[in-house]
Design a protein around this motif. Structure first.
Motif, mmCIF file in Angstrom:
data_model
loop_
_atom_site.group_PDB
_atom_site.id
_atom_site.type_symbol
_atom_site.label_atom_id
_atom_site.label_comp_id
_atom_site.label_asym_id
_atom_site.label_seq_id
_atom_site.Cartn_x
_atom_site.Cartn_y
_atom_site.Cartn_z
ATOM 1 N N ALA A 134 86.891 -8.713 -91.618
ATOM 2 C CA ALA A 134 88.120 -8.079 -91.123
ATOM 3 C C ALA A 134 88.763 -7.268 -92.246
ATOM 4 C CB ALA A 134 89.089 -9.126 -90.617
ATOM 5 N N LEU B 276 96.313 -0.374 -89.464
ATOM 6 C CA LEU B 276 95.309 -0.776 -88.477
ATOM 7 C C LEU B 276 94.587 -2.025 -88.966
ATOM 8 C CD1 LEU B 276 93.788 2.739 -87.709
ATOM 9 C CD2 LEU B 276 95.713 1.597 -86.589
ATOM 10 N N HIS B 277 94.213 -2.885 -88.036
ATOM 11 C CA HIS B 277 93.533 -4.143 -88.339
ATOM 12 C C HIS B 277 92.278 -4.183 -87.476
ATOM 13 C CE1 HIS B 277 93.911 -8.835 -88.308
ATOM 14 N NE2 HIS B 277 93.049 -8.440 -89.206
ATOM 15 N N SER B 278 91.126 -4.297 -88.100
ATOM 16 C CA SER B 278 89.885 -4.277 -87.334
ATOM 17 C C SER B 278 88.855 -5.187 -87.996
ATOM 18 C CB SER B 278 89.350 -2.841 -87.254
ATOM 19 O OG SER B 278 88.282 -2.772 -86.342
ATOM 20 N N THR B 279 87.700 -5.289 -87.350
ATOM 21 C CA THR B 279 86.597 -6.067 -87.909
ATOM 22 C C THR B 279 85.317 -5.249 -87.848
ATOM 23 O OG1 THR B 279 85.968 -7.068 -85.797
ATOM 24 C CG2 THR B 279 87.606 -8.250 -87.115
ATOM 25 N N ARG B 280 84.381 -5.604 -88.695
ATOM 26 C CA ARG B 280 83.075 -4.940 -88.675
ATOM 27 C C ARG B 280 82.379 -5.181 -87.348
ATOM 28 N NH1 ARG B 280 79.611 -7.146 -93.276
ATOM 29 N NH2 ARG B 280 78.040 -6.638 -91.757
ATOM 30 N N ALA C 196 95.936 -5.509 -83.470
ATOM 31 C CA ALA C 196 95.107 -4.379 -83.884
ATOM 32 C C ALA C 196 95.903 -3.328 -84.652
ATOM 33 C CB ALA C 196 94.447 -3.739 -82.668
ATOM 34 N N SER D 272 83.663 -5.642 -84.178
ATOM 35 C CA SER D 272 84.726 -5.600 -83.175
ATOM 36 C C SER D 272 84.198 -5.819 -81.757
ATOM 37 C CB SER D 272 85.486 -4.279 -83.252
ATOM 38 O OG SER D 272 84.611 -3.209 -83.054
ATOM 39 N N ALA E 98 87.712 -9.006 -81.548
ATOM 40 C CA ALA E 98 88.683 -8.023 -82.013
ATOM 41 C C ALA E 98 89.720 -8.692 -82.910
ATOM 42 C CB ALA E 98 89.370 -7.366 -80.826
ATOM 43 N N ALA E 99 90.178 -7.945 -83.912
ATOM 44 C CA ALA E 99 91.248 -8.434 -84.779
ATOM 45 C C ALA E 99 92.570 -8.376 -84.019
ATOM 46 C CB ALA E 99 91.323 -7.577 -86.031
ATOM 47 N N SER E 100 93.427 -9.341 -84.292
ATOM 48 C CA SER E 100 94.715 -9.362 -83.597
ATOM 49 C C SER E 100 95.833 -9.623 -84.596
ATOM 50 C CB SER E 100 94.705 -10.463 -82.543
ATOM 51 O OG SER E 100 95.940 -10.525 -81.888
#
Length: 158
Positions: A12, A23-27, A37, A29, A33-35
């Protein structure tokens, strides 16, 4: 652009944008999903009920003023907290689980913040460096409530 990886999940990451969003994300996704976002830069109004505050205050900074996220850093001693330094000289402290800042520090400099760093040894202390070369120190655990909202020290680095 600013970027930092989430300490509790190496897949993440956080990315600061030129519109004031974080923005918040993951490789991965497509798997999880990142929360949340997106983190918004508006400070919550303390007098509104929480659900109303979340709906009414979730507005990004106006891009016409050129607010850019220049620096991000997750707290190394408590990964629940994230700092974001902005081009308008403000600094937002986020709890990673919430899309609105816990607190926004403003008015201590008129220059862009180019870097924010947590103390490696004290979880309540962090630093901000502005584009004029002034280093500001903040102490969230200071005894007086007003001391927590303004720098406890500042010094030019030039």
């Amino acid at each position: 652009m600013a970027m930092d990886f989430q300490a509790s999940d190496p897949s993440a990451y956080f990315v600061g944008t030129d519109t004031g969003y974080v923005l918040h994300s993951t490789r991965f996704s497509h798997l999880a999903a990142a929360s949340p976002a997106v983190y918004h830069s508006s400070s919550p109004c303390p007098f509104l009920p929480a659900p109303v505050r979340a709906e009414t205050e979730a507005v990004a900074r106006d891009p016409k003023y050129g607010t850019v996220v220049h620096s991000l850093q997750q707290c190394p001693t408590d990964p629940d907290y994230l700092l974001a330094g902005f081009s308008d000289g403000s600094l937002s402290l986020y709890k990673v689980q919430n899309r609105l800042p816990v607190h926004t520090f403003e008015g201590f400099t008129s220059h862009a913040l180019i870097d924010v760093q947590w103390s490696r040894s004290d979880p309540g202390i962090f630093f901000a460096l502005d584009s004029a070369g002034v280093l500001f120190a903040f102490d969230l655990l200071a005894g007086r409530p007003d001391a927590r909202c303004q720098p406890v020290a500042s010094a030019p680095l030039t």
